[in-house]
Design a protein around this motif. Structure first.
Motif, PDB file in Angstrom:
ATOM      1  N   UNK A 137       0.809  -1.219   0.000  1.00 50.11           N
ATOM      2  CA  UNK A 137       0.000   0.000   0.000  1.00 50.11           C
ATOM      3  C   UNK A 137       0.835   1.257   0.000  1.00 50.11           C
ATOM      4  N   UNK A 138       1.986   1.230  -0.675  1.00 47.83           N
ATOM      5  CA  UNK A 138       2.941   2.332  -0.615  1.00 47.83           C
ATOM      6  C   UNK A 138       2.644   3.395  -1.671  1.00 47.83           C
ATOM      7  N   UNK A 139       2.490   4.621  -1.222  1.00 43.83           N
ATOM      8  CA  UNK A 139       2.411   5.757  -2.138  1.00 43.83           C
ATOM      9  C   UNK A 139       3.796   6.005  -2.719  1.00 43.83           C
ATOM     10  N   UNK A 140       3.881   6.090  -4.042  1.00 38.99           N
ATOM     11  CA  UNK A 140       5.200   6.142  -4.657  1.00 38.99           C
ATOM     12  C   UNK A 140       5.128   6.768  -6.042  1.00 38.99           C
ATOM     13  N   UNK A 141       6.299   6.921  -6.640  1.00 42.31           N
ATOM     14  CA  UNK A 141       6.411   7.349  -8.034  1.00 42.31           C
ATOM     15  C   UNK A 141       6.699   6.112  -8.877  1.00 42.31           C
ATOM     16  N   UNK A 142       5.909   5.925  -9.914  1.00 46.97           N
ATOM     17  CA  UNK A 142       6.022   4.725 -10.753  1.00 46.97           C
ATOM     18  C   UNK A 142       6.919   4.997 -11.952  1.00 46.97           C
ATOM     19  N   UNK A 143       8.050   4.281 -12.015  1.00 47.41           N
ATOM     20  CA  UNK A 143       8.950   4.350 -13.164  1.00 47.41           C
ATOM     21  C   UNK A 143       8.631   3.178 -14.090  1.00 47.41           C
ATOM     22  N   UNK A 144       8.395   3.413 -15.375  1.00 44.02           N
ATOM     23  CA  UNK A 144       8.095   2.314 -16.302  1.00 44.02           C
ATOM     24  C   UNK A 144       9.365   1.545 -16.666  1.00 44.02           C
ATOM     25  N   UNK A 145       9.768   0.606 -15.815  1.00 37.87           N
ATOM     26  CA  UNK A 145      11.084  -0.010 -15.960  1.00 37.87           C
ATOM     27  C   UNK A 145      11.193  -0.972 -17.143  1.00 37.87           C
ATOM     28  N   UNK A 146      10.128  -1.696 -17.454  1.00 36.32           N
ATOM     29  CA  UNK A 146      10.178  -2.548 -18.649  1.00 36.32           C
ATOM     30  C   UNK A 146      10.436  -1.686 -19.881  1.00 36.32           C
ATOM     31  N   UNK A 147       9.678  -0.615 -19.997  1.00 42.45           N
ATOM     32  CA  UNK A 147       9.830   0.283 -21.138  1.00 42.45           C
ATOM     33  C   UNK A 147      11.213   0.944 -21.125  1.00 42.45           C
ATOM     34  N   UNK A 148      11.702   1.220 -19.938  1.00 41.22           N
ATOM     35  CA  UNK A 148      13.040   1.806 -19.779  1.00 41.22           C
ATOM     36  C   UNK A 148      14.110   0.881 -20.385  1.00 41.22           C
ATOM     37  N   UNK A 149      14.015  -0.405 -20.070  1.00 37.93           N
ATOM     38  CA  UNK A 149      14.953  -1.368 -20.639  1.00 37.93           C
ATOM     39  C   UNK A 149      14.784  -1.530 -22.131  1.00 37.93           C
ATOM     40  N   UNK A 150      13.531  -1.586 -22.576  1.00 40.26           N
ATOM     41  CA  UNK A 150      13.232  -1.744 -24.001  1.00 40.26           C
ATOM     42  C   UNK A 150      13.805  -0.572 -24.794  1.00 40.26           C
ATOM     43  N   UNK A 151      13.586   0.647 -24.284  1.00 39.11           N
ATOM     44  CA  UNK A 151      14.076   1.848 -24.969  1.00 39.11           C
ATOM     45  C   UNK A 151      15.604   1.900 -24.968  1.00 39.11           C
ATOM     46  N   UNK A 152      16.218   1.425 -23.889  1.00 44.20           N
ATOM     47  CA  UNK A 152      17.682   1.404 -23.829  1.00 44.20           C
ATOM     48  C   UNK A 152      18.247   0.478 -24.895  1.00 44.20           C
ATOM     49  N   UNK A 153      17.652  -0.716 -25.022  1.00 40.70           N
ATOM     50  CA  UNK A 153      18.112  -1.658 -26.041  1.00 40.70           C
ATOM     51  C   UNK A 153      17.849  -1.120 -27.440  1.00 40.70           C
ATOM     52  N   UNK A 154      16.691  -0.513 -27.639  1.00 45.47           N
ATOM     53  CA  UNK A 154      16.359   0.063 -28.942  1.00 45.47           C
ATOM     54  C   UNK A 154      17.366   1.143 -29.327  1.00 45.47           C
ATOM     55  N   UNK A 155      17.682   2.024 -28.372  1.00 46.70           N
ATOM     56  CA  UNK A 155      18.639   3.102 -28.637  1.00 46.70           C
ATOM     57  C   UNK A 155      20.014   2.535 -28.964  1.00 46.70           C
ATOM     58  N   UNK A 156      20.449   1.535 -28.196  1.00 47.84           N
ATOM     59  CA  UNK A 156      21.779   0.963 -28.418  1.00 47.84           C
ATOM     60  C   UNK A 156      21.870   0.286 -29.785  1.00 47.84           C
ATOM     61  N   UNK A 157      20.854  -0.494 -30.132  1.00 48.22           N
ATOM     62  CA  UNK A 157      20.867  -1.174 -31.430  1.00 48.22           C
ATOM     63  C   UNK A 157      20.842  -0.151 -32.567  1.00 48.22           C
TER      64      UNK A 157
END
Length: 329
Positions: free
Chosen positions: A275-295
């Motif tokens: 039940x933690x109030x937090x900031x949500x980072x889209x980590x799957x998309x973060x990894x996907x975009x990192x690989x896309x940028x590198x390729x």
């Protein structure tokens, strides 16, 4: 034709030591391993696929470097990297800081994605070149061969904390992560700016130092309860520390949020369950975009501009509205 016995003789070691070095086993010292790898190149001994890459000077492998096994969001990042890599016929190699630098070479891997506070800037600046691009996920570096993809920490932290203030909270503590990281600096600066904007005094003694791990959050909360200095809300620089703090408060008989509210940052797997109030980072998309940028960079599409990823707020039960009902809009 050069064989493994020739390499062993030149290195002054046994054949088994050469084999262990080539297979990355831990029973070979770093100096000996580097000597053997260098001799393999010089003598053109190429025993396997990695060797063929050495010979041809090409690779079709993405390297991902990280070192903190205590933080579950890495799995989502790896999943995103792996999905894009597979779809584009790239292999994925994962390693940790101590072993990473020796694989950051264009004849072994095509490029590197790194998210590791323990890896110094000098290592990345030394490895990156026209034939070996690097995508870094936790800092911005001034290097034409390194692309940064970083989280916009400041804006969502300001938005979340202003929401906490608007709910009636006035006594704050801040639990920071590693102070050397950009993430912690940006999140703490956002915290200070919200305090100043709302004329809420904050003393440095209410800043607690952590290391992003759950244990440090637990320890900080224990110190608060034992010293009798429990705030109305503790703002944590990440979820792991927030979860540790919640567990410590519960052990001490304190209720969250009735006695003390808690916020985090990341939206890790346990955040919703706690039940933690937090900031949500889209980590799957973060990894996907990192690989896309590198390729893309490997294939010649050299967009090296820094990319900032947006994040969103997840309001949950670890923060409640303290205002009287007739004041709530």
């Amino acid at each position: 034709m050069v064989g493994i016995k020739d390499v062993a003789k030149a290195a002054g070691v046994s054949v088994s030591t050469v084999s262990n070095a080539l297979n990355g086993r831990k029973n070979v010292g770093e100096e000996t391993r580097n000597k053997i790898l260098q001799l393999c190149e010089e003598m053109q001994y190429f025993p396997n696929a990695a060797g063929k890459n050495l010979k041809s000077g090409t690779s079709n492998t993405i390297l991902f470097n990280f070192s903190d096994f205590d933080r579950s969001f890495y799995l989502k990042i790896i999943e995103g990297i792996n999905d894009y890599a597979n779809a584009n016929n790239f292999d994925l190699m994962i390693c940790t800081n101590k072993s990473c630098e020796k694989y950051m070479r264009s004849n072994l891997t095509s490029g590197c994605i790194t998210l590791d506070v323990k890896m110094g800037n000098e290592v990345m600046n030394r490895a990156a070149n026209e034939n070996y691009p690097i995508v870094v996920l936790d800092r911005v570096l001034d290097n034409p061969h390194i692309k940064s993809i970083v989280v916009n920490n400041y804006d969502p932290m300001v938005e979340m904390l202003q929401g906490v203030v608007d709910r009636g909270y006035r006594r704050f503590s801040f639990l920071g992560g590693l102070e050397s990281t950009d993430d912690n600096s940006e999140r703490y600066q956002a915290f200070l700016d919200v305090m100043e904007k709302n004329s809420i005094p904050f003393q440095r003694r209410n800043y607690y130092s952590g290391d992003y791990r759950e244990k440090s959050g637990y320890t900080a909360a224990k110190i608060m309860t034992l010293s009798g200095e429990v705030p109305e809300v503790i703002v944590c620089a990440n979820d792991n520390m927030a979860i540790g703090a919640i567990r410590a408060f519960h052990e001490s008989g304190l209720r969250v949020p009735q006695d003390v509210a808690v916020t985090g940052f990341d939206d890790c797997d346990l955040a919703e369950a706690m039940g933690l109030t937090t900031v949500c980072i889209p980590n799957y998309e973060r990894g996907y975009m990192a690989a896309q940028s590198l390729v893309d960079i490997i294939r010649g599409n050299s967009d090296m501009e820094t990319l900032k990823i947006s994040a969103s707020i997840k309001w949950r039960k670890s923060v409640w509205d303290k205002r009287p009902r007739n004041m709530v809009k």
